[in-house]
Write a protein that holds these residues in place. Structure first.
Motif, PDB file in Angstrom:
ATOM      1  N   LYS A   1      26.108 -22.373 -15.676  1.00  0.00           N
ATOM      2  CA  LYS A   1      24.871 -22.899 -15.114  1.00  0.00           C
ATOM      3  C   LYS A   1      25.181 -23.936 -14.035  1.00  0.00           C
ATOM      4  CE  LYS A   1      22.138 -22.184 -19.288  1.00  0.00           C
ATOM      5  NZ  LYS A   1      21.415 -22.823 -20.390  1.00  0.00           N
ATOM      6  N   SER A   2      24.367 -23.910 -13.000  1.00  0.00           N
ATOM      7  CA  SER A   2      24.503 -24.873 -11.922  1.00  0.00           C
ATOM      8  C   SER A   2      24.043 -26.247 -12.386  1.00  0.00           C
ATOM      9  CB  SER A   2      23.663 -24.412 -10.730  1.00  0.00           C
ATOM     10  OG  SER A   2      23.561 -25.425  -9.760  1.00  0.00           O
TER      11      SER A   2
ATOM     12  N   SER B   1      16.986 -17.608 -10.715  1.00  0.00           N
ATOM     13  CA  SER B   1      17.921 -16.511 -10.455  1.00  0.00           C
ATOM     14  C   SER B   1      19.186 -16.991  -9.758  1.00  0.00           C
ATOM     15  CB  SER B   1      17.246 -15.431  -9.605  1.00  0.00           C
ATOM     16  OG  SER B   1      17.090 -15.844  -8.256  1.00  0.00           O
ATOM     17  N   ARG B   2      19.104 -18.172  -9.120  1.00  0.00           N
ATOM     18  CA  ARG B   2      20.267 -18.759  -8.453  1.00  0.00           C
ATOM     19  C   ARG B   2      20.964 -19.774  -9.362  1.00  0.00           C
ATOM     20  NH1 ARG B   2      18.919 -19.122  -1.976  1.00  0.00           N
ATOM     21  NH2 ARG B   2      17.500 -17.329  -1.904  1.00  0.00           N
ATOM     22  N   ASN B   3      20.592 -19.736 -10.643  1.00  0.00           N
ATOM     23  CA  ASN B   3      21.216 -20.568 -11.678  1.00  0.00           C
ATOM     24  C   ASN B   3      20.932 -22.057 -11.534  1.00  0.00           C
ATOM     25  OD1 ASN B   3      22.449 -18.424 -13.137  1.00  0.00           O
ATOM     26  ND2 ASN B   3      24.040 -18.302 -11.562  1.00  0.00           N
TER      27      ASN B   3
ATOM     28  N   ASN C   1      18.654 -25.389 -12.506  1.00  0.00           N
ATOM     29  CA  ASN C   1      17.809 -25.893 -13.580  1.00  0.00           C
ATOM     30  C   ASN C   1      16.445 -26.245 -12.988  1.00  0.00           C
ATOM     31  OD1 ASN C   1      19.756 -25.951 -15.825  1.00  0.00           O
ATOM     32  ND2 ASN C   1      20.824 -27.408 -14.511  1.00  0.00           N
TER      33      ASN C   1
ATOM     34  N   PHE D   1      15.642 -17.494 -19.770  1.00  0.00           N
ATOM     35  CA  PHE D   1      16.500 -18.530 -19.183  1.00  0.00           C
ATOM     36  C   PHE D   1      16.610 -19.698 -20.157  1.00  0.00           C
ATOM     37  CE2 PHE D   1      14.519 -16.212 -15.698  1.00  0.00           C
ATOM     38  CZ  PHE D   1      15.606 -15.902 -14.892  1.00  0.00           C
TER      39      PHE D   1
ATOM     40  N   GLN E   1      17.339 -23.539 -19.353  1.00  0.00           N
ATOM     41  CA  GLN E   1      17.408 -23.668 -17.897  1.00  0.00           C
ATOM     42  C   GLN E   1      16.080 -24.103 -17.280  1.00  0.00           C
ATOM     43  OE1 GLN E   1      19.286 -20.220 -16.166  1.00  0.00           O
ATOM     44  NE2 GLN E   1      18.837 -20.873 -14.075  1.00  0.00           N
TER      45      GLN E   1
END
Length: 230
Positions: free
Chosen positions: A2-3, A26-28, A30, A49, A52
């Motif tokens: 996860k970003s 979708s771009r990870n 939060n 998710f 997230q």
């Protein structure tokens, strides 16, 4: 993995706001996103998710709701604050025919409420982050050569002016400030005759927000990154 990037989206229960939440997820990223009330599509995608996304309840026109949300959020928490609140009457709305109640409702929702939210929440954004609000090319005085959408245009022009004043008052701030035109998108508000699909608009918006990161000052552009005239 996860970003660590985090976005706060105001007004994500449906339409463009919901699509923005989906795109950042979708771009990870939060995501913390607000809805006015009820069980929305945003609540229903949480299972896809886990950990997230967090959904907060807030009516953008209620100062007490804005204050309560601000109290729940730590400072310098987000890379992006995106304010998406907006309503419209339709393409045939005319200033001489609209009721005072409807005129006031559009101005409060589309212009006054977003700037109140930004003023109260801008310190939640990291120093090199981005504060963006969903505007429209219809808010450009220069580009109004076709008429129509009179009250909606007026509300977006007012929003642009208020955001310009915010930028002047916070001239020393390091965050990038953005007024974003998503284009005419097929949503409940945009209607079936709109020229763009959500998939043609939303990824471009998120790309342009990423491109503007670290560029202080106020920018007025569309989903393709083209600068719009005031």
């Amino acid at each position: 993995m996860k970003s660590s990037n985090k976005v706060l989206i105001i007004g994500a229960s449906r339409g463009l706001g919901f699509a923005l939440a989906q795109e950042w997820l979708s771009r990870n990223w939060n995501v913390v996103a607000t809805v006015r009330s009820g069980n929305t599509p945003l609540h229903r995608i949480k299972q896809a998710f886990p950990g997230q996304i967090r959904v907060e309840q807030m009516d953008v026109t209620e100062s007490s709701d804005i204050e309560a949300l601000a109290d729940r959020l730590p400072v310098h928490e987000f890379d992006v604050l995106y304010v998406n609140a907006g309503i419209a009457l339709g393409p045939e709305d005319r200033a001489d025919e609209v009721t005072t109640e409807d005129f006031s409702r559009l101005m409060v929702t589309n212009a006054l409420s977003p700037i109140r939210i930004i003023e109260r929440l801008y310190d939640k954004v990291k120093e090199q982050g981005t504060i963006a609000v969903m505007s429209s090319s219809l808010g450009s005085v220069t580009l109004n050569e076709s008429g129509g959408w009179e009250v909606y245009r007026a509300s977006k022009a007012a929003l642009n002016m208020l955001m310009r004043s915010f930028a002047v008052r916070h001239a020393s701030a390091s965050q990038s400030l953005a007024l974003v035109d998503p284009g005419w998108v097929r949503t409940d508000m945009g209607g079936a005759d709109a020229t763009l699909s959500i998939d043609e608009s939303i990824p471009g918006i998120v790309d342009q927000i990423a491109a503007s990161s670290g560029k202080a000052g106020l920018h007025y552009y569309n989903y393709r990154g083209e600068t719009l005239p005031w």
